[in-house]
Enzyme design. Structure first.
Site, PDB file in Angstrom:
ATOM      1  N   HIS A 137       0.851  -1.195   0.000  1.00  0.00           N
ATOM      2  CA  HIS A 137       0.000   0.000   0.000  1.00  0.00           C
ATOM      3  C   HIS A 137       0.885   1.243   0.000  1.00  0.00           C
ATOM      4  O   HIS A 137       1.129   1.860   1.041  1.00  0.00           O
ATOM      5  CB  HIS A 137      -0.915   0.006   1.213  1.00  0.00           C
ATOM      6  CG  HIS A 137      -1.948  -1.069   1.191  1.00  0.00           C
ATOM      7  ND1 HIS A 137      -1.674  -2.368   1.550  1.00  0.00           N
ATOM      8  CD2 HIS A 137      -3.257  -1.035   0.851  1.00  0.00           C
ATOM      9  CE1 HIS A 137      -2.776  -3.098   1.435  1.00  0.00           C
ATOM     10  NE2 HIS A 137      -3.746  -2.321   1.014  1.00  0.00           N
ATOM     11  N   ARG A 175     -13.953   1.297  -8.766  1.00  0.00           N
ATOM     12  CA  ARG A 175     -12.863   0.611  -9.457  1.00  0.00           C
ATOM     13  C   ARG A 175     -13.316   0.005 -10.783  1.00  0.00           C
ATOM     14  O   ARG A 175     -12.551  -0.031 -11.744  1.00  0.00           O
ATOM     15  CB  ARG A 175     -12.242  -0.438  -8.533  1.00  0.00           C
ATOM     16  CG  ARG A 175     -11.458   0.236  -7.406  1.00  0.00           C
ATOM     17  CD  ARG A 175     -10.541  -0.693  -6.663  1.00  0.00           C
ATOM     18  NE  ARG A 175      -9.606   0.099  -5.871  1.00  0.00           N
ATOM     19  CZ  ARG A 175      -9.826   0.515  -4.636  1.00  0.00           C
ATOM     20  NH1 ARG A 175     -10.970   0.214  -4.053  1.00  0.00           N
ATOM     21  NH2 ARG A 175      -8.921   1.232  -3.992  1.00  0.00           N
ATOM     22  N   GLU A 211       1.196  -6.926   1.340  1.00  0.00           N
ATOM     23  CA  GLU A 211       2.152  -6.868   2.443  1.00  0.00           C
ATOM     24  C   GLU A 211       1.529  -7.086   3.815  1.00  0.00           C
ATOM     25  O   GLU A 211       2.234  -7.047   4.824  1.00  0.00           O
ATOM     26  CB  GLU A 211       2.924  -5.535   2.428  1.00  0.00           C
ATOM     27  CG  GLU A 211       2.299  -4.378   3.201  1.00  0.00           C
ATOM     28  CD  GLU A 211       1.262  -3.616   2.409  1.00  0.00           C
ATOM     29  OE1 GLU A 211       0.472  -4.248   1.688  1.00  0.00           O
ATOM     30  OE2 GLU A 211       1.242  -2.377   2.534  1.00  0.00           O
ATOM     31  N   GLU A 240       0.862 -22.308  -8.947  1.00  0.00           N
ATOM     32  CA  GLU A 240      -0.225 -23.092  -9.533  1.00  0.00           C
ATOM     33  C   GLU A 240      -0.305 -22.936 -11.045  1.00  0.00           C
ATOM     34  O   GLU A 240      -0.592 -23.907 -11.761  1.00  0.00           O
ATOM     35  CB  GLU A 240      -1.550 -22.669  -8.900  1.00  0.00           C
ATOM     36  CG  GLU A 240      -2.782 -23.358  -9.448  1.00  0.00           C
ATOM     37  CD  GLU A 240      -2.888 -24.804  -9.020  1.00  0.00           C
ATOM     38  OE1 GLU A 240      -3.611 -25.574  -9.689  1.00  0.00           O
ATOM     39  OE2 GLU A 240      -2.248 -25.183  -8.010  1.00  0.00           O
TER      40      GLU A 240
END
Length: 316
Positions: A137, A175, A211, A240
């Protein structure tokens, strides 16, 4: 997750629904007010607010977090850094409120000149296995996302559910208006990990804030010399699917922005804990270079949690 709001604690009492509604209204009012006022007026108002909150030492948890970054006792964190950190945090929100109405094409052209390491992203997509951009961030990650949409199309991220639902939906709408595909962390039609793997196998980009995960699902890492927990999602996705795991960092440069994409981490071992530690090491280097732009006002380290909370983590 909803960037900048993870860790928001609302009162657990009969008035909590009223408090949550008021929080939603406050964000709605902020969006409208910031868009309506001239940029210089908004900037002055936010900077004045930052200086006010920095008085008398500023937020205690922010000071504790910056002390780890600097390697000093909390009392030794310089007051100018505290003020600069709060100004940076305020700038993030100021830009969030204004970003939907800004000229995205013009901004993207401006950012083309300052983003470093794009060859790493280009190489990942050329390999056809997708890319996982993992960020702390710091700076304005939404601005970076806007640039990514303009240059590479829609990418996929995950949002933590907030309360009330109207506030959560407000941030989802925001967003999505920028071109992001946002998956709910919980309550979706399919598990987000399954959808993210599918996107990567289609050679798409996934972006994750990475984080902080002080839950039982996080893996313990060393961060600035102290133990904390970070999410395993970025490493698990890379293992994966074979997608490149690219540490990415955002910061502010004067009134402009700085963005850097770093070389892909080696994920061939399949050791999720070791890969996450390597990611933590990269984050630490970048945060140390731009401490004022790391927007972490919640507890980041296990030592800052209550004993009961630490006991819960140990009982996994």
């Amino acid at each position: 997750m909803i960037a900048g709001l993870k860790g928001l604690k609302l009162p657990k009492d009969p008035r909590s629904s009223v408090t949550r509604t008021a929080t939603d209204w406050a964000y709605a009012a902020g969006w409208m007010a910031v868009r309506a006022l001239p940029e210089f007026a908004v900037r002055n108002a936010f900077d004045t607010g930052a200086r006010y909150f920095a008085r008398h030492g500023g937020p205690e948890q922010l000071r504790k977090n910056l002390a780890r970054v600097l390697g000093v006792p909390p009392a030794a964190v310089p007051d100018p850094l505290m003020c600069a950190s709060l100004e940076s945090y305020g700038r993030y929100w100021r830009e969030v409120f204004r970003l939907p109405t800004m000229n995205h094409r013009k901004l993207a052209r401006q950012l083309d000149r300052v983003i470093g390491g794009l060859d790493h992203l280009d190489a990942a997509l050329a390999a056809g296995l997708g890319a996982v951009l993992a960020l702390p961030h710091s700076g304005n990650w939404d601005m970076a996302g806007m640039w990514l949409v303009q240059r590479h199309g829609t990418f996929t991220t995950v949002a933590e559910r907030l309360k009330p639902e109207s506030l959560y939906q407000r941030f989802i709408d925001y967003r999505e208006s920028l071109g992001f595909e946002v998956l709910p962390l919980s309550g979706g039609e399919r598990p987000p990990f399954e959808v993210l793997c599918e996107r990567l196998r289609n050679n798409r980009v996934v972006c994750l804030m990475a984080e902080r995960d002080l839950t039982r699902t996080g893996v313990e890492v060393d961060f600035f010399g102290e133990p904390t927990r970070m999410p395993v999602g970025p490493a698990k996705l890379a293992v994966e699917t074979g997608a490149a795991l690219l540490p990415t960092h955002c910061w502010f440069e004067g009134r402009g922005w700085g963005f850097q994409v770093y070389p892909a981490l080696d994920c061939t071992s399949g050791d999720v804990a070791a890969i996450t530690q390597a990611l933590a090491d990269r984050f630490a280097q970048n945060i140390a270079a731009h401490p004022a732009d790391w927007h972490m006002l919640q507890p980041q380290w296990l030592a800052d949690l209550s004993e009961s909370r630490r006991a819960q983590l140990r009982s996994r």
